[in-house]
Design a protein around this motif. Structure first.
Motif: not given
Length: 296
Positions: A105-106, A213-216, A239-243, A250-262
């Protein structure tokens, strides 16, 4: 992991952010210029046609170097991190207009600032950007801002005279953005007092993204954050907090998916849940809510 453009340590930035976060964070830091000789750093000086970026060396001096070439160096460092090696990677620089590939996560400081400025401008506000270098006014190139009212000026952090001159350039703007991690809260307070306008500080935007991102794993209520915002955050799963944080960049769903491995489809579901639980109908509204929470 804090990845900075210059040389580590950058305690002047990181210590202030960690204090404001009040989370049990163990910071690790790498500077993209760490280990380089004076000659190697000099070789990174700006060439004709290249954009520039200013950063700080370990001895406290500032150096202006090539933005595209230092961005490539930082990208190579970030790509070398292994999945789960760090709970979070923070690209600790505004001005690097590129995506960084990572399996961790970044938080990309520039993306976070860019989405903040766009969300404010989209609301109809005239936004003033204060850049650290004069030449960066002409180098500023954010296509998504082309249709909005955005004016740029420049000032070095801690330079009251230059900050005052910048405010003259930005007199017609309704919101001021100090668009560099080098600007301090003392700079923010001075600009706010002199202008009488809301002032957005890069460090606070980055700290807000880190907190989300770290709140969870380590829930915490930051001083000054509204009870309403905190209560809405509590509705979200980790996970929703990370998203939420990555959407705010402003990241796309694909970019978020790559970072979170989903999968992108899973991101889409989480994104929909976030919008519903935070009671917003657009990403811009969500970003403005996050900005307001980080700037009491």
């Amino acid at each position: 992991m804090f990845l900075s453009v210059g040389q580590s340590p950058r305690a002047d930035i990181i210590d202030e952010m960690l204090e404001s976060l009040d989370l049990p964070i163990v910071p690790v830091e790498i500077g993209a210029l760490d280990g380089l000789s004076s000659a190697q750093i000099a070789d990174l000086k700006v060439r004709p046609g290249e954009a520039s970026i200013v950063t700080r060396l370990a001895d406290g001096s500032d150096v202006v170097i090539s933005k595209p070439r230092i961005a490539e160096r930082m990208a190579a460092i970030a790509a070398g991190f292994h999945r789960n090696e760090f709970d979070l990677v923070v690209i600790l620089s505004t001005g690097l207009f590129r995506d960084f590939e990572s399996t961790c996560p970044m938080v990309n400081a520039q993306r976070a600032m860019e989405s903040t400025v766009i969300s404010l401008a989209a609301q109809g506000a005239a936004v003033g950007l204060v850049q650290p270098l004069a030449q960066q006014i002409n180098e500023l190139d954010i296509p998504a801002l082309a249709s909005y009212r955005v004016t740029a000026s420049y000032a070095a952090d801690g330079d009251k005279a230059l900050l005052a001159n910048a405010l003259l350039d930005l007199a017609d703007c309704e919101i001021i953005v100090l668009n560099s991690v080098s600007f301090t809260d003392a700079d923010r307070q001075m600009v706010a007092k002199a202008s009488g306008k809301p002032v957005v500080l890069a460090r606070r935007i980055i700290a807000s993204a880190i907190r989300l991102l770290l709140h969870g794993t380590h829930p915490a209520t930051a001083p000054g954050v509204s009870t309403e915002f905190t209560e809405k955050l509590q509705r979200l799963t980790p996970r929703e907090r990370q998203v939420l944080s990555l959407v705010a960049e402003g990241l796309s769903n694909k970019a978020i998916a790559r970072q979170l491995g989903i999968s992108p489809k899973t991101v889409e579901i989480h994104r929909s849940n976030v919008m519903s639980k935070m009671e917003v109908s657009s990403s811009n509204t969500l970003i403005r809510m996050v900005v307001a929470a980080g700037h009491p």
